[in-house]
Design a protein around this motif. Structure first.
Motif, PDB file in Angstrom:
ATOM      1  N   SER A  84      37.890  40.212  39.449  1.00 59.86           N
ATOM      2  CA  SER A  84      36.894  39.423  39.011  1.00 59.86           C
ATOM      3  C   SER A  84      37.255  38.278  38.033  1.00 59.86           C
ATOM      4  N   LEU A  85      38.268  38.548  37.482  1.00 59.64           N
ATOM      5  CA  LEU A  85      39.562  38.164  37.162  1.00 59.64           C
ATOM      6  C   LEU A  85      39.781  36.176  37.973  1.00 59.64           C
ATOM      7  N   SER A  86      39.316  35.670  37.213  1.00 63.49           N
ATOM      8  CA  SER A  86      39.319  34.125  37.665  1.00 63.49           C
ATOM      9  C   SER A  86      40.997  33.768  37.909  1.00 63.49           C
ATOM     10  N   VAL A  87      40.763  32.528  38.994  1.00 60.94           N
ATOM     11  CA  VAL A  87      42.597  31.630  38.867  1.00 60.94           C
ATOM     12  C   VAL A  87      43.364  31.501  38.054  1.00 60.94           C
ATOM     13  N   SER A  88      42.331  30.795  36.292  1.00 60.08           N
ATOM     14  CA  SER A  88      42.630  30.480  35.399  1.00 60.08           C
ATOM     15  C   SER A  88      42.823  31.645  34.918  1.00 60.08           C
ATOM     16  N   GLU A  89      42.187  32.852  34.241  1.00 60.39           N
ATOM     17  CA  GLU A  89      42.536  34.001  33.387  1.00 60.39           C
ATOM     18  C   GLU A  89      43.512  34.229  34.128  1.00 60.39           C
TER      19      GLU A  89
END
Length: 219
Positions: A84-89
């Protein structure tokens, strides 16, 4: 992450990094898997802004704005699943972790697998005891998987996530650490520890990052 031939075990490095309200340790310390103890891990990861219960001195104070930003990130990612974590996160987590205190523990996994090898269980158990120690207990930990550059990008991303999840399961099942306090993230081959040697064993690791000290900082 894996060479697609052979039956040997593959090594991963668990680099445990502490981000507290005021941390400034800059150099990693490495401890061989067979020699590592709970106390070594605790001392390497203790918040620099607060003495350990056994009397280590306090470090310099952190920038309040940076501390607030770290706190916001922690609240944003707590309870999240790996995918669920985005690339930016993921990049934000990696940036915050760069210059923080850490300890490297050698963890091996079975070939082409996320199963922790029997010979590495003592190191994982030492990690579990350390994260349960009063000097560290109560933090939100990132468990980040990394691979070498062998194999495809998608395969490596998936394997890095599965290996991070394997460490999390062990910590929750065997040491009762709350699942919401362990956020797993995969980096695949994108964060090589030894970029000059992309197939090196050192690149195959799991990184545990202490993102906030809820209990220790308030002692």
């Amino acid at each position: 992450m894996l060479k697609m031939s052979g039956t040997r075990s593959l090594a991963a490095i668990v680099s445990v990094v502490t981000i507290g309200a005021a941390l400034s340790f800059g150099v990693a310390s490495a401890v061989a898997a067979e020699a590592v103890t709970e106390d070594q891990i605790v001392r390497a990861l203790a918040p620099a802004n607060k003495p350990l219960t056994r009397g280590l001195s306090a470090g310099p104070q952190a920038d309040p704005a940076a501390t607030a930003a770290e706190g916001r990130l922690v609240q944003k990612i707590r309870g999240r699943t790996t995918r669920s974590l985005s690339v930016s996160e993921r990049e934000e987590i990696a940036t915050l972790a760069k210059d923080k205190p850490n300890i490297d523990l050698e963890i091996t996994f079975d070939y082409n697998s996320a199963n922790i090898s029997a010979k590495s269980l003592p190191s994982v158990q030492a990690l579990g005891r350390a994260l349960s120690n009063p000097d560290l207990k109560g933090s939100t930990f990132i468990v980040a998987g990394h691979t070498d550059a062998a194999g495809g990008e998608t395969y490596n991303q998936d394997l890095s996530e599965r290996r991070a999840d394997a460490i999390k399961r062990h910590l929750t099942d065997k040491f009762g650490i709350a699942g919401s306090d362990l956020v797993t993230v995969g980096y695949g081959e994108t964060k090589l520890k030894d970029p000059g040697n992309p197939m090196a064993e050192a690149n195959r690791r799991v990184q545990v990052v202490n993102m906030a000290n809820k209990t220790t900082a308030s002692k």
